[in-house]
Enzyme design. Sequence first.
Site, PDB file in Angstrom:
ATOM      1  CD  GLN A   1      -2.444  -1.296   2.705  1.00 38.86           C
ATOM      2  OE1 GLN A   1      -3.506  -0.741   2.980  1.00 38.86           O
ATOM      3  NE2 GLN A   1      -1.773  -2.004   3.604  1.00 38.86           N
ATOM      4  CG  ASN A   2       4.124   1.250   2.295  1.00 45.83           C
ATOM      5  OD1 ASN A   2       3.076   1.539   2.850  1.00 45.83           O
ATOM      6  ND2 ASN A   2       5.045   0.489   2.868  1.00 45.83           N
TER       7      ASN A   2
ATOM      8  CG  ASP B   1       7.823   3.918   0.438  1.00 46.07           C
ATOM      9  OD1 ASP B   1       8.001   2.858  -0.195  1.00 46.07           O
ATOM     10  OD2 ASP B   1       7.509   3.935   1.642  1.00 46.07           O
TER      11      ASP B   1
ATOM     12  CG  HIS C   1      -3.098   2.342  -1.708  1.00 44.48           C
ATOM     13  ND1 HIS C   1      -3.099   2.405  -0.329  1.00 44.48           N
ATOM     14  CD2 HIS C   1      -4.158   1.569  -2.035  1.00 44.48           C
ATOM     15  CE1 HIS C   1      -4.115   1.683   0.142  1.00 44.48           C
ATOM     16  NE2 HIS C   1      -4.765   1.168  -0.868  1.00 44.48           N
TER      17      HIS C   1
ATOM     18  CB  CYS D   1      -1.509  15.619 -17.666  1.00 45.35           C
ATOM     19  SG  CYS D   1      -2.580  16.986 -18.146  1.00 45.35           S
TER      20      CYS D   1
ATOM     21  CB  CYS E   1      -3.456  15.247 -22.068  1.00 46.97           C
ATOM     22  SG  CYS E   1      -1.769  15.269 -21.394  1.00 46.97           S
TER      23      CYS E   1
ATOM     24  CB  CYS F   1       0.567  18.657 -18.487  1.00 45.68           C
ATOM     25  SG  CYS F   1       0.697  17.616 -19.937  1.00 45.68           S
TER      26      CYS F   1
ATOM     27  CG  ASN G   1       0.933  -3.747  13.438  1.00 40.77           C
ATOM     28  OD1 ASN G   1       1.259  -2.892  14.259  1.00 40.77           O
ATOM     29  ND2 ASN G   1       0.248  -3.455  12.351  1.00 40.77           N
TER      30      ASN G   1
HETATM   31  P1  OAD Z   1      -1.311   2.931   9.001  1.00 42.51           P
HETATM   32  O1  OAD Z   1      -0.617   4.152   9.438  1.00 42.51           O
HETATM   33  O2  OAD Z   1      -2.797   2.924   9.080  1.00 42.51           O
HETATM   34  O3  OAD Z   1      -0.795   1.687   9.862  1.00 42.51           O
HETATM   35  C1  OAD Z   1       0.563   1.459  10.081  1.00 42.51           C
HETATM   36  C2  OAD Z   1       0.682   0.243  10.979  1.00 42.51           C
HETATM   37  O4  OAD Z   1       2.050  -0.076  11.095  1.00 42.51           O
HETATM   38  C3  OAD Z   1       0.157   0.465  12.397  1.00 42.51           C
HETATM   39  O5  OAD Z   1      -0.708  -0.634  12.726  1.00 42.51           O
HETATM   40  C4  OAD Z   1       1.419   0.439  13.279  1.00 42.51           C
HETATM   41  O6  OAD Z   1       1.193  -0.183  14.543  1.00 42.51           O
HETATM   42  C5  OAD Z   1       2.333  -0.415  12.455  1.00 42.51           C
HETATM   43  N1  OAD Z   1       3.764  -0.128  12.618  1.00 42.51           N
HETATM   44  C6  OAD Z   1       4.391   1.075  12.792  1.00 42.51           C
HETATM   45  N2  OAD Z   1       5.726   0.924  12.827  1.00 42.51           N
HETATM   46  C7  OAD Z   1       5.976  -0.403  12.689  1.00 42.51           C
HETATM   47  C8  OAD Z   1       7.153  -1.209  12.637  1.00 42.51           C
HETATM   48  N3  OAD Z   1       8.377  -0.660  12.731  1.00 42.51           N
HETATM   49  N4  OAD Z   1       7.014  -2.545  12.471  1.00 42.51           N
HETATM   50  C9  OAD Z   1       5.791  -3.120  12.377  1.00 42.51           C
HETATM   51  N5  OAD Z   1       4.641  -2.410  12.407  1.00 42.51           N
HETATM   52  C10 OAD Z   1       4.718  -1.088  12.556  1.00 42.51           C
HETATM   53  O7  OAD Z   1      -0.811   2.589   7.532  1.00 42.51           O
HETATM   54  P2  OAD Z   1      -1.466   1.628   6.440  1.00 42.51           P
HETATM   55  O8  OAD Z   1      -2.137   0.473   7.086  1.00 42.51           O
HETATM   56  O9  OAD Z   1      -0.423   1.363   5.433  1.00 42.51           O
HETATM   57  O10 OAD Z   1      -3.932   5.309   1.837  1.00 42.51           O
HETATM   58  O11 OAD Z   1      -2.567   2.572   5.804  1.00 42.51           O
HETATM   59  C11 OAD Z   1      -3.339   2.105   4.736  1.00 42.51           C
HETATM   60  C12 OAD Z   1      -3.686   3.258   3.832  1.00 42.51           C
HETATM   61  O12 OAD Z   1      -4.322   4.292   4.608  1.00 42.51           O
HETATM   62  C13 OAD Z   1      -2.493   3.961   3.206  1.00 42.51           C
HETATM   63  O13 OAD Z   1      -2.047   3.341   2.031  1.00 42.51           O
HETATM   64  C14 OAD Z   1      -3.012   5.343   2.948  1.00 42.51           C
HETATM   65  C15 OAD Z   1      -3.705   5.568   4.264  1.00 42.51           C
HETATM   66  O14 OAD Z   1      -4.678   6.539   4.312  1.00 42.51           O
HETATM   67  C16 OAD Z   1      -4.156   6.430   1.127  1.00 42.51           C
HETATM   68  O15 OAD Z   1      -3.578   7.485   1.334  1.00 42.51           O
HETATM   69  C17 OAD Z   1      -5.152   6.243   0.044  1.00 42.51           C
END
Ligand code: OAD
Length: 254
Positions: free
Chosen positions: A107-108, A110, A125, A133, A136, A154, A219
């Site tokens: 979902q990252n 980066d 994502h 753009c 276009c 653009c 997690n």
């Molecule tokens: P979240 O910020 O919701 O969750 C991150 C999770 O990683 C949390 O449950 C933390 O406890 C855990 N965490 C933090 N550091 C850690 C580590 N070093 N090792 C293991 N776990 C760790 O992020 P996502 O679940 O990725 O979408 O969020 C999902 C989507 O919501 C993203 O892609 C983004 C966001 O809004 C959009 O922007 C469309």
Amino acid sequence: MATVLTDDDIAMAREANFVVALTGAGVSAESGIPTFRDRETGLWAKYDPVQLATPEAFERDPELVTRWYDSRRILCAAAKPNAAHLALARWERELEKRGHILLLVTQNIDRLHHAAGSRNVIELHGTLWVWRCATCGEEREERGGAFESFPPRCACGGMRRPGVVWFGESLSVDAIRRIEKALKACDLFLSIGTSGVVYPAAGFLRTAKDECARAIEINREPTPLSRHADRSWIGNAGEILTELVERAFPATVG
Ligand code: OAD
């Protein structure tokens, strides 16, 4: 070294032939990229996603939205893959050598999995590195310094936006099809560093489990997915994955 892993856990990783690993912001946290929902440091504790991560926000205030994404792009440009990214890339290579598969669904946005050497990656994502753009549709890779104007323009005069999927937008149909197929075929599914609240990704663990895969969560804290997982390993993704992959595939000398 992490201590949550038993010999059975290691055997399970070693014997898996088709692994699907879903990653979230927690996997990049150890590279210095803020997560979204961590209570004090998460981006959504400081900013309102409705004002920044929706098509309506871009329509209403394209300057604010593109400045915000550009600042994240610059932050990510300075980030390096961490132990979690490297362990997943190594696991993929170990399976590949044996004719097996690791599919990484992230979902990252980066691209740190790519930087670590992972090749079989689905960016659910989208990515911060490709901007397109809004008029276009032309896409361009953006690896340089900060933009000079916001929103960037653009050649056709249209506004350019990050190639990420915002709330309310559709995910790639192709990506979803590939993931659904993989969830049916995999024998091990891992949900790593994701809070498990954003769908459809949050539903993948249960789908894989219904299809008879072993389901693992890694997690720093329990999530809504923990009770559905066969094992929930609490700790830092970097430490746990490094130990898992090193013990499952010990490096041979000579
Ligand atoms: P979240 O910020 O919701 O969750 C991150 C999770 O990683 C949390 O449950 C933390 O406890 C855990 N965490 C933090 N550091 C850690 C580590 N070093 N090792 C293991 N776990 C760790 O992020 P996502 O679940 O990725 O979408 O969020 C999902 C989507 O919501 C993203 O892609 C983004 C966001 O809004 C959009 O922007 C469309």
